[in-house]
Motif scaffolding. Structure first.
Motif, PDB file in Angstrom:
ATOM      1  N   UNK A 575      14.016 -16.942  34.254  1.00 22.85           N
ATOM      2  CA  UNK A 575      12.817 -16.681  33.680  1.00 22.85           C
ATOM      3  C   UNK A 575      11.725 -17.222  34.657  1.00 22.85           C
ATOM      4  N   UNK A 576      10.355 -16.652  34.282  1.00 22.43           N
ATOM      5  CA  UNK A 576       9.374 -17.340  35.154  1.00 22.43           C
ATOM      6  C   UNK A 576       8.189 -17.075  34.164  1.00 22.43           C
ATOM      7  N   UNK A 577       7.376 -17.977  34.408  1.00 21.72           N
ATOM      8  CA  UNK A 577       6.264 -17.882  33.805  1.00 21.72           C
ATOM      9  C   UNK A 577       4.945 -17.760  34.523  1.00 21.72           C
ATOM     10  N   UNK A 578       4.059 -16.690  34.387  1.00 20.90           N
ATOM     11  CA  UNK A 578       2.927 -16.212  35.277  1.00 20.90           C
ATOM     12  C   UNK A 578       2.062 -15.776  34.513  1.00 20.90           C
ATOM     13  N   UNK A 579       0.634 -15.790  34.906  1.00 25.20           N
ATOM     14  CA  UNK A 579      -0.359 -15.182  34.244  1.00 25.20           C
ATOM     15  C   UNK A 579      -1.155 -14.205  34.815  1.00 25.20           C
ATOM     16  N   UNK A 580      -1.138 -14.044  36.228  1.00 22.03           N
ATOM     17  CA  UNK A 580      -1.866 -13.177  36.963  1.00 22.03           C
ATOM     18  C   UNK A 580      -0.948 -11.745  37.181  1.00 22.03           C
ATOM     19  N   UNK A 581      -1.467 -10.570  37.264  1.00 16.34           N
ATOM     20  CA  UNK A 581      -0.740  -9.495  37.729  1.00 16.34           C
ATOM     21  C   UNK A 581      -0.246  -9.846  39.164  1.00 16.34           C
TER      22      UNK A 581
END
Lengths: 598, 261
Positions: A575-581
């Motif tokens: 998994x990975x957690x990211x906020x920007x496209x």
């Protein structure tokens, strides 16, 4: 959990009432903004992530932290702590207070000092906590001797009860709360009238306010008769007031005037709630995970085509057979400008992506020991020499070639399009991030001729999970790309059935290398108790099933909160957690590289 | 290629020593599974020393190919000369060959060792067109970390089936404290505290950290403390910082360590 059942009466104001309101507001603000208090006050919301990890480490269980109505306590795996603390003269001490309470609760939990499912008065709960405190404190000092210093330091500084001048220990010892057992099926609420079963016009909530802390909820059944009667005995109030539930029912009108009533609401206990299927205009939102009872969806579409899937019950360790209904649907609506705008907005990003993916693909194209090519294959060349020297006829395949050898890959991008994706993460609307990312990633995959599908899902209880196919495998991208923009958030997040259906779709493909990539805000919930451990364990089980069938999974989350849930479900490195496209796309390409090179 | 020489300390957690002795007598291939820093490499070094055999260790990585293991021709002047790789050396001389993190290696490595892991016990060297029979003492040991690269780098079931497998995990607190004391000479009460911190942070593996505290990290912390670094600082730099770069997590772990030590 959403509260939208409070009807607040707002009539014309008289002058004296306006003055009273202003004065009240003045004092309230004064109390809130006292600079001296603020400078030493610690807010739970600021240190919640830190405390959550801390609590999980010392308990060894997935503890969640919630704001308490006052001193708080624990309930199953949830710790309730004061919303803010300014009891002690310095900021450090107030911070230490939170750590002290967390450690205290972990030991109280271990010793199981709590009520077992019987209701008790608040006084008795405090008294019990006080009685058992010496045992907890003793155990605590033995295990964590560093806590002694704070404790002995803190006791003299505690506030004093006004009544009898005794020290108010409740801040340190908390109160007993009630451990809630699993809710039984008999408690199902299905009191919806025919009107509510129809979806009314699509109204979007315009105002969202965060509610104050809620520790306990009781769900009530709507009493239509009482509601109608209420109008008759209506007493006119002239300022905004809200009263606690006392058996009187009022009409649900669903007006967006929440802001005007915020003050009144803050004074209220939010213990009683009801479920309605009316569209809401205002949302007064409080996070809550425990003891909500199971409600059947009012929207049941028995006739529509649906598939039944099992759900995993982790307590009983078996499947609830045919528990969930999934309605596969194909998106028909299109939104032409969305695709165009996305492409224009991310032109440079797309070019960068193209480069990255080309290099990924190039790496694969290089093949050794070929008859012709751009460079020598050194190993083959050495062999050639050896053969010549030993008098054998040499193998002439000594070149590295750039020939293309595509791996057999199918990718299914699964979008969580539940209402929670309507929220914002780091200034980006989650659903937009999902849509833009799928358009761009789709574009790239299309260019590189990789088979992929883009699907979305949302649920309204186990009876109604909608699985929306935006782009099917083998469907033309040129048609499908316009559909993605038209997706709008809806319903809740029941990931399990969606994963199972996605797996079933993958099973039909003959591709060797199958990947499901979930884009979500990470927190499973549905309004018939898919929250907490049940949801997480069901998703884990669904992933296990996929794994058995050689379907790989990966999750990309768009909210920081996800870090408490995703690792539990998807496991390390998946998994990975990211906020920007942009960041999301980059990690998608990296994932693609991993897939190709596995 | 590393050849172990001097005696080393290893504390048995279960019956792994007995199992190894049996495997050594029967010459079965052995697979060691377990998380980072749980003592897999240490165990095999210790056992090689115990049974008095030479240990050849190859740390596999993404580019490790069969050629690297078996051997290659090199050009020297106008001649080509064959150089044996570590695998060929071990097979010929009856050493223990330890393939560390075998799942990382390229697939041809796995194929190359297949014939060594069954009744044939032979190695085919394609470049020489030769088949060499393994020395009776030759023993093949491989290790891999199951949690770490799941889905991306996994051993094929057909390969796994060829090995007898031993699972490693972090030792229980009592044994782990003993290991710390033996490795570093640290005081018993500090060792126990370090182990307690380790146990608490390991609680978090499922919940938020990709890799967790290994016995190795605890040993490092103990060494630093023993050498005079303040306890909390030592734990921060040796245990917390290596685990994560995320500010929030570091903060929470530091809070935890400050509570415990």
């Amino acid at each position: 959990m959403r509260f939208n059942d409070l009807k607040i009466v707002d009539m014309g104001l008289e002058l004296d009432e306006i003055i009273y309101k202003k004065v009240l507001k003045y004092f309230k603000n004064k109390r809130l903004n006292d600079a001296e208090i603020l400078s030493r006050q610690i807010n739970l919301s600021d240190i919640k992530p830190r405390l959550t990890l801390f609590a999980r480490a010392i308990c060894g269980a997935p503890i969640d932290i919630f704001p308490a109505e006052r001193e708080g306590g624990y309930k199953n795996k949830n710790f309730f702590l004061p919303i803010n603390c300014s009891l002690f003269p310095t900021k450090e001490e107030n911070l230490k207070f939170y750590f002290f309470r967390t450690v205290y609760l972990s030991i109280q939990k271990q010793l199981n000092f709590n009520w077992d499912n019987q209701d008790n008065s608040p006084e008795l709960s405090l008294e019990k906590a006080f009685e058992t405190a010496p045992l907890v404190i003793g155990e605590m000092f033995e295990k964590y001797p560093t806590m002694q210093e704070f404790y002995y330091d803190a006791v003299p500084k505690l506030p004093v009860n006004k009544k009898d001048q005794s020290i108010d220990y409740s801040w340190l010892y908390g109160k007993w709360m009630k451990n809630t057992p699993e809710v039984e099926d008999q408690n199902i609420l299905n009191d919806f009238d025919d009107n509510t079963k129809k979806i009314k016009n699509n109204v979007v909530a315009e105002t969202t306010l965060h509610a104050k802390a809620v520790e306990e909820i009781e769900s009530l059944t709507i009493d239509k008769k009482q509601q109608e009667d209420y109008v008759l005995m209506h007493s006119f109030e002239k300022i905004e007031t809200a009263e606690e539930f006392n058996g009187n029912w009022r009409d649900f009108d669903g007006k967006d005037d929440l802001k005007d009533h915020q003050e009144a609401l803050e004074e209220m206990s939010m213990k009683f709630t009801v479920r309605v299927d009316d569209m809401v205009h205002s949302v007064y939102q409080a996070d809550f995970v425990e003891n909500t009872s199971i409600a059947e969806s009012a929207e049941v579409d028995e006739k529509g085509f649906h598939l039944k899937y099992d759900e995993w019950d982790f307590i009983k360790r078996n499947y609830l057979t045919n528990f969930c209904k999934v309605y596969p649907k194909t998106q028909l609506k299109t939104h032409a400008t969305y695709y165009k705008n996305t492409m224009a907005k991310y032109k440079t990003t797309l070019n960068g992506l193209r480069k990255m993916l080309t290099s990924v693909n190039n790496k694969m194209q290089q093949q050794r020991r070929q008859l012709q090519g751009d460079a020598f294959d050194l190993d083959a060349l050495t062999d050639l020499y050896t053969d010549i020297h030993s008098g054998k006829s040499p193998d002439e395949r000594i070149y590295l070639s750039q020939r293309k050898k595509n791996k057999d890959i199918a990718i299914l991008v699964l979008l969580d399009i539940s209402l929670s994706s309507d929220g914002y993460a780091a200034g980006n609307r989650v659903i937009d991030v999902e849509k833009e990312v799928s358009i761009l990633f789709g574009e790239i995959l299309h260019e590189f001729d990789i088979d992929f599908a883009i699907d979305g899902f949302y649920s309204k209880t186990r009876n109604f999970t909608t699985y929306l196919t935006l782009k099917d495998f083998n469907e033309s991208w040129n048609k499908a790309k316009h559909k993605i923009g038209a997706v709008e958030p809806n319903g809740y997040t029941r990931i399990g059935p969606a994963l199972r259906h996605a797996g079933a779709r993958m099973d039909q493909l003959e591709t060797k290398n199958k990947w499901i990539i979930v884009l979500s805000d990470g927190k499973p919930n549905d309004y018939d108790k898919y929250e907490g451990q049940h949801g997480i364990q069901d998703i884990k089980q669904a992933l296990r099933e996929l794994n058995e069938r050689k379907i790989n999974s990966y999750a990309l989350a768009i909210e920081a909160q996800a870090k408490y849930y995703l690792p539990q479900m998807f496991g390390q490195n998946h998994y990975q957690i990211l906020t920007s496209p942009e960041a999301l796309l980059k990690s998608l390409v990296k994932l693609y590289e991993k897939i190709k090179h596995q | 290629m590393i050849v172990a020489e001097k005696a080393i300390f290893y504390k048995a957690v279960g019956s792994e020593i007995e199992i190894f002795n049996q495997i050594n007598q029967l010459r079965l291939p052995l697979l060691l599974k377990g998380p980072t820093g749980s003592g897999k490499s240490r165990f095999i070094e210790y056992m090689a020393n115990e049974v008095n055999k030479t240990l050849v260790t190859v740390s596999c990585h993404e580019e490790t190919s069969a050629t690297d293991l078996i051997g290659r021709f090199i050009i020297k002047g106008a001649e080509t000369i064959w150089i044996d790789g570590p695998l060929s050396i071990a097979v010929k001389n009856g050493y223990i060959l330890y393939l560390d993190e075998v799942a990382e290696a390229r697939p041809d490595v796995i194929v190359a060792i297949h014939s060594l892991t069954d009744h044939r016990r032979e190695l085919f060297i394609d470049k020489l067109g030769e088949t060499i029979k393994a020395h009776p003492d030759f023993l093949l040991v491989a290790s891999f970390n199951p949690g770490y690269q799941k889905g991306f780098k996994e051993l094929k079931p057909s390969t796994r089936q060829r090995f007898v497998a031993l699972s490693f995990d972090y030792p229980n607190p009592k044994i782990e404290a003993e290991i710390l004391i033996n490795e570093t000479g640290i005081q018993a009460d500090i060792a126990q505290k370090l182990v307690a911190i380790g146990t608490k942070i390991r609680n978090l593996t499922e919940l938020g950290l990709t890799e967790t505290v290994s016995t190795r990290l605890l040993v490092d912390a103990a060494k630093l403390i023993n050498n005079g670094l303040p306890k909390r600082l030592a734990v921060h730099v040796a245990v917390v910082e290596p685990l994560t770069d995320e500010q929030e997590t570091i903060q929470a772990l530091n809070d935890l360590c400050d509570l415990m030590i």
